[in-house]
Design a protein around this motif. Structure first.
Motif, PDB file in Angstrom:
ATOM      1  N   CYS A 365       0.871  -1.174   0.000  1.00 33.44           N
ATOM      2  CA  CYS A 365       0.000   0.000   0.000  1.00 33.44           C
ATOM      3  C   CYS A 365       0.910   1.226   0.000  1.00 33.44           C
ATOM      4  O   CYS A 365       1.357   1.678   1.053  1.00 33.44           O
ATOM      5  CB  CYS A 365      -0.903  -0.019   1.227  1.00 33.44           C
ATOM      6  N   ASP A 366       1.214   1.728  -1.185  1.00 33.61           N
ATOM      7  CA  ASP A 366       2.167   2.837  -1.329  1.00 33.61           C
ATOM      8  C   ASP A 366       1.474   4.165  -1.062  1.00 33.61           C
ATOM      9  O   ASP A 366       0.743   4.679  -1.905  1.00 33.61           O
ATOM     10  CB  ASP A 366       2.767   2.809  -2.738  1.00 33.61           C
ATOM     11  N   ALA A 367       1.717   4.722   0.117  1.00 29.97           N
ATOM     12  CA  ALA A 367       1.083   5.986   0.492  1.00 29.97           C
ATOM     13  C   ALA A 367       1.695   7.182  -0.214  1.00 29.97           C
ATOM     14  O   ALA A 367       1.123   8.270  -0.205  1.00 29.97           O
ATOM     15  CB  ALA A 367       1.167   6.178   2.009  1.00 29.97           C
ATOM     16  N   SER A 368       2.884   6.997  -0.833  1.00 27.53           N
ATOM     17  CA  SER A 368       3.503   8.119  -1.546  1.00 27.53           C
ATOM     18  C   SER A 368       2.978   8.254  -2.969  1.00 27.53           C
ATOM     19  O   SER A 368       3.230   9.256  -3.639  1.00 27.53           O
ATOM     20  CB  SER A 368       5.029   7.967  -1.561  1.00 27.53           C
ATOM     21  N   GLY A 369       2.258   7.251  -3.454  1.00 26.75           N
ATOM     22  CA  GLY A 369       1.590   7.352  -4.745  1.00 26.75           C
ATOM     23  C   GLY A 369       2.482   7.277  -5.957  1.00 26.75           C
ATOM     24  O   GLY A 369       2.133   7.822  -7.012  1.00 26.75           O
ATOM     25  N   VAL A 370       3.634   6.592  -5.861  1.00 27.82           N
ATOM     26  CA  VAL A 370       4.580   6.583  -6.989  1.00 27.82           C
ATOM     27  C   VAL A 370       4.833   5.195  -7.581  1.00 27.82           C
ATOM     28  O   VAL A 370       5.327   5.086  -8.699  1.00 27.82           O
ATOM     29  CB  VAL A 370       5.940   7.197  -6.579  1.00 27.82           C
ATOM     30  N   ASP A 512       7.934  16.438 -12.387  1.00 27.31           N
ATOM     31  CA  ASP A 512       9.179  16.599 -11.623  1.00 27.31           C
ATOM     32  C   ASP A 512       8.962  16.191 -10.172  1.00 27.31           C
ATOM     33  O   ASP A 512       9.818  15.547  -9.552  1.00 27.31           O
ATOM     34  CB  ASP A 512       9.680  18.044 -11.691  1.00 27.31           C
ATOM     35  N   GLU A 513       7.818  16.571  -9.638  1.00 24.90           N
ATOM     36  CA  GLU A 513       7.514  16.204  -8.246  1.00 24.90           C
ATOM     37  C   GLU A 513       7.387  14.687  -8.123  1.00 24.90           C
ATOM     38  O   GLU A 513       7.839  14.090  -7.136  1.00 24.90           O
ATOM     39  CB  GLU A 513       6.220  16.877  -7.784  1.00 24.90           C
ATOM     40  N   TYR A 514       6.784  14.062  -9.134  1.00 23.62           N
ATOM     41  CA  TYR A 514       6.666  12.604  -9.120  1.00 23.62           C
ATOM     42  C   TYR A 514       8.038  11.944  -9.016  1.00 23.62           C
ATOM     43  O   TYR A 514       8.259  11.064  -8.177  1.00 23.62           O
ATOM     44  CB  TYR A 514       5.947  12.109 -10.380  1.00 23.62           C
TER      45      TYR A 514
END
Length: 552
Positions: A365-370, A512-514
């Motif tokens: 469950c990747d809470a950073s969304g990447v 870039d943020e990703y």
């Protein structure tokens, strides 16, 4: 109860009918008031209601409240330090050493406390495979805990078998007994203390039933490795062709939900062993999170919340209509249902299969969304990610967690329950993956389009379609791209899944943020793995992610 008042309870006259000849006095528990042996579910319901331990909700489930402990007290678990096992234990924050002399004092105090008390006993088995089942005696202060045990473990109705039952491990769950930090050397007045030499565990001052099942799981995680069985914190199901799938992951990552597939038969939802013959369930029941459960999204599990025999922990209900509200998290986010495995359609009734996994799925469950929604791993990458155990702890599953998911690395996707060093388990897994030619998949059930609070959780429909494609072999012949940082393979297409879903950066407004977030996650992987590099092969170490600066 009758320590202070002398009166009969609904099953007093039947208390000894199913008793073992190996009585509690043989285990140091003497001068007890009354012991209720192996009561069936219906009798335990009567005792629970008579003792005001719970309420009956609409259509028959039992509602209980666990008080201040609505999750595992992970920081209060200890293992007794003694010579016969000390060299094999992974000592640290999950396995805190407990002095042997302190154990003797603690056991003496518990034996004194128990005098005059009423206790419940269930003589059960942990492990569905008859070749590996462990006879376990679980002694509880509460009647509803005894019902929980019957839901979760393998029972027998054979009177002769119960009469001759001799436990190989004993768990004593006594929420009314407090440990003393000064006298007992614990962190608080709650303690979960395992002694492998004495084959006994004490669970003190917590009503949370999950401590019972996880203590037994911890015991099996140690003992079975010496029988060449890989213990696993995973759910498991099997297809019509005998193709077993394993789903690893922490609570809240989707193990129970994703393994309850109407097209496949469920072996079990949480804890399994992989032996040389096949896969077997450690339990005979399920312990599922039910917060915001819906009949539309998870019909099989939802149906269990309406049945006699199910225990609902900390679920809010209307005391007038007795209707439950699964959306109400006012007590805790970690609401739970305990029910027998056969409440779920399409189960393997024996709890084991004589075939080996064709697919191994790591749920993160990747809470950073990447992270990509699915990726295929090499055996070395599988070992690396298994040891890393990256995920996010979901609110309520442990004491102290807030609303926001907490990025964590939990070795073997179940670090708190792993008694031996993670490398030992990872080697056993890798050997089995190679021998049986299993595919290994990393599946992200977390966030897309940004971290928690910015993006949204990935659609369970997409996750199911991705998994179905993997299990059905539909991803075997599609094209893949190599992930820039982690090096694993990500499919370019998948049936019934939009192509942009397979490119997580496409859902971010700022690319870039990703990449900064993805690079930061890679850095955290590298830093965490330094704890495990000693003893790992260079191939496994090299299977970790690269940083952006390294590949430019």
């Amino acid at each position: 109860m009758s320590k202070y008042l002398e009166f009969n309870t609904p099953t007093s006259k039947q208390a000894l009918e199913l008793a073992s000849d190996f009585r509690l006095k043989n285990q140091g528990l003497t001068y007890l008031d009354r012991v209720y042996w192996n009561l069936p579910n219906e009798a335990l319901y009567e005792e629970v209601i008579f003792r005001n331990e719970g309420k009956i909700a609409k259509q028959g489930p039992l509602i209980v409240n666990t008080g201040k402990h609505t999750a595992r007290a992970a920081s209060d678990k200890y293992i007794v330090l003694e010579s016969s096992t000390s060299k094999d234990i992974w000592w640290g924050s999950y396995n805190r050493p407990y002095a042997h002399e302190k154990w003797s004092q603690l056991m003496g105090r518990l034996q004194a406390w128990a005098q005059g008390e009423e206790l419940f006993v269930q003589d059960v088995y942990a492990g569905a495979d008859p070749d590996y089942k462990l006879p376990v005696r679980i002694i509880t202060e509460k009647a509803w805990h005894s019902l929980f045990v019957r839901n979760m473990f393998v029972t027998t109705n054979n009177k002769d078998e119960l009469k001759n039952f001799v436990p190989e491990f004993t768990v004593i769950a006594v929420p009314g007994f407090k440990v003393d930090p000064i006298y007992d050397g614990t962190r608080s007045d709650t303690g979960i203390i395992l002694n492998f030499d004495q084959r006994t565990a004490i669970i003190a001052n917590t009503l949370y039933a999950g401590e019972i099942k996880k203590s037994v799981f911890t015991v099996l995680n140690f003992l079975l490795t010496f029988q060449d069985v890989l213990p696993m914190h995973c759910s498991a199901n099997v297809g019509d062709k005998g193709d077993v799938a394993l789903f690893f992951g922490l609570s809240g990552t989707g193990k129970t939900t994703l393994s309850a597939d109407p097209k496949r038969k469920l072996i079990g939802d949480d804890e399994h062993g992989w032996s040389s013959e096949g896969v077997f369930n450690f339990e005979a029941g399920c312990y599922a999170k039910v917060i915001r459960l819906s009949a539309e999204q998870e019909p099989q599990i939802y149906a269990t919340t309406k049945r006699f025999g199910t225990i609902l922990e900390n679920v809010v209900y209307d005391p007038v209509t007795r209707s439950i509200d699964l959306d109400d998290d006012s007590i805790t986010e970690n609401t739970r249902a305990s029910y027998p495995l056969d409440f779920i359609p399409n189960v393997i009734p024996e709890g084991y299969v004589r075939s080996h996994p064709k697919n191994v799925i790591f749920l993160t469950c990747d809470a950073s969304g990447v992270m990509p929604p699915i990726a295929r791993l090499t055996p070395e990458q599988a070992q690396y990610h298994f040891i890393s155990g990256y995920t996010s702890k979901i609110a309520g599953t442990e004491i102290g967690l807030g609303i926001e998911p907490q990025i964590t690395f939990s070795a073997c996707f179940g670090g708190p329950f792993m008694v031996r060093h993670p490398f030992e388990y990872s080697e056993m897994l890798k050997q089995r993956i190679i021998k049986h030619k299993a595919n290994v998949w990393l599946v992200n059930t977390g966030w897309v389009g940004g971290r928690f609070g910015v993006g949204k959780r990935i659609s369970i429909r997409h996750t199911r379609n991705l998994l179905n494609a993997a299990l059905d072999g539909k991803l075997d012949n599609v094209q893949y791209r190599k992930d820039k940082l982690f090096g694993f393979e990500v499919p370019l297409t998948c049936p019934d899944v939009p192509e942009d879903v397979l490119y997580p950066e496409s859902s971010w407004g700022n690319k870039d943020e990703y990449w900064k977030k993805y690079d930061a996650l890679a850095a955290r992987f590298n830093e965490n793995f330094k704890l495990f590099e000693k003893g790992c092969s260079q191939e496994v170490i090299n299977a970790g992610p690269k940083r952006l600066l390294q590949i430019k």
